[in-house]
Design an enzyme around this catalytic site. Sequence first.
Site, PDB file in Angstrom:
ATOM      1  NE  ARG A   1      -1.420  -1.659   3.190  1.00  0.00           N
ATOM      2  CZ  ARG A   1      -2.006  -3.272   2.488  1.00  0.00           C
ATOM      3  NH1 ARG A   1      -2.698  -3.842   1.632  1.00  0.00           N
ATOM      4  NH2 ARG A   1      -0.426  -3.987   3.206  1.00  0.00           N
TER       5      ARG A   1
ATOM      6  CE  LYS B   1      27.364  -3.815  -6.862  1.00  0.00           C
ATOM      7  NZ  LYS B   1      26.926  -2.746  -8.418  1.00  0.00           N
TER       8      LYS B   1
ATOM      9  NE  ARG C   1       7.475   0.715   4.460  1.00  0.00           N
ATOM     10  CZ  ARG C   1       6.785   0.233   5.119  1.00  0.00           C
ATOM     11  NH1 ARG C   1       5.969  -1.380   4.181  1.00  0.00           N
ATOM     12  NH2 ARG C   1       5.072   0.791   5.020  1.00  0.00           N
TER      13      ARG C   1
ATOM     14  CG  HIS D   1       4.512   3.987   8.667  1.00  0.00           C
ATOM     15  ND1 HIS D   1       4.562   4.743   7.509  1.00  0.00           N
ATOM     16  CD2 HIS D   1       3.707   2.860   7.919  1.00  0.00           C
ATOM     17  CE1 HIS D   1       3.553   3.851   6.704  1.00  0.00           C
ATOM     18  NE2 HIS D   1       3.796   2.959   6.696  1.00  0.00           N
TER      19      HIS D   1
END
Lengths: 152, 307
Positions: free
Chosen positions: B53, B82, B103, B131
């Site tokens: 979402r 890497k 995120r 959040h």
Amino acid sequence: MSKKFMKVQRIEHGTVIDHILPGRAFDVLRVLGISTDRSMSILINSHSAKGGTKDILKIEDVELSDEEASRLALVSPHATVNIIVEGKVVKKFNAEAPVMVRGVLSCSNPNCISNQNEPIQSEFRLSLDSEHRYVCTYCQRDIVDLARRIRS
Amino acid sequence: MRHVISVQDFSAEEIIDILDRAETMVEIAKGNDVSEILKGKVLAAIFFEPSTRTRLSFETAMNRLGGGVIGFAGTEATSVVKGETLADTIRMVSGYADAVVLRHPREGAAKLATQFSDVPILNAGDGAGQHPTQTMLDLFTIRTELGRLEGLNISLVGDLRYGRTVHSLAIALAKFGNTINLVSPEGLEMPGEVISHLEDTGRFGKACHSPEEIIADTDMLYVTRIQKERFPDPVEYEKVAGMYRVDPELVSRGPEHMIILHPLPRVNEITPEVDALPQAKYFQQAFNAVPVRMALLSMVIGGQSNV
């Protein structure tokens, strides 16, 4: 001769840190980055005239700066710093807890980004609502067991 | 330059401004109106962790405003494998885009990103941390569905310990003068610092282990997923999950005007029969992610002033 005797000799030049919280002397040395291979006296759980016990450090040929004293306050907030020159106390002050601490501590949250291989210094802010609580500015968590989070 | 890292960085007035702006975006979000306010602008959506979402709604929001999106979801095909630091990734990406949505699995990652970025950072979830855009869309949904954002009885149900959306939501709801009830299984209670905050603001209602205790006085029921992996014993999980399942019978004991929200994904904590009830607003909530994220993107990126 008096029955009183000195457990340790006075120092001519250096720093005496008094009223360290009992058992914290080695944490103080660690936070100050002072190696135990130099000349010093360490008293652990010494009886305090004010009652209770305290630790004392007498470190020869080291003059603690204000910045170093504030780092010391991280692990022993009410310690007293005495600067000794030619056997006399030339400066005496209390260690004040710093508002911001950068680089000295590592975050107790293992998942905090400041514990990863990133080009940043750890950073902690003294909480306004508490006497001696530091909050990580990255993950916003309180630091737990602060004395053990000092970077050597 | 305004970053969006934590909902606590925003005053109540600023949040209201964002919600008002989101309201003007709803028809564009539905595709009924057309906007090009972010035409020529690029959003980098870099997701080091899975997301459905959040990522899709950010991409939709940017596209609906006429902008473009670059980015990645998962680190397999990137320099991260890497050993590139997040700091270097951000330095590079911020040179390609006008804003970065991030995120990351580590707490504090978004805050770190602000130190290495020339463009605004929007935190789309950092570990068990913040959040903020989810909180804003939750607030938007409450205001839209209940007509106000203050003086409500809010019940947060489920995993309140690890569920990252409920911490900042509880704090934000307290800021607007709502009473917060906390309903969670033993061991998954709200962290002490959030409870202390609620107590300090005088907005702490009740903490209990059963939704039945609070349902009759609840204006908004916010349900979160109880994750199986939190329980070493599968039998214990089934028992607890059963106790926290929202079904039509439980809903019928709440007030008629009550709404049910869920940040999704839902597994079985709300039974499918509830979906058809007027109280079920979680899919509307998922849609609201688009206008709210449009409002935030237009705020931090800027662009033409006429929508």
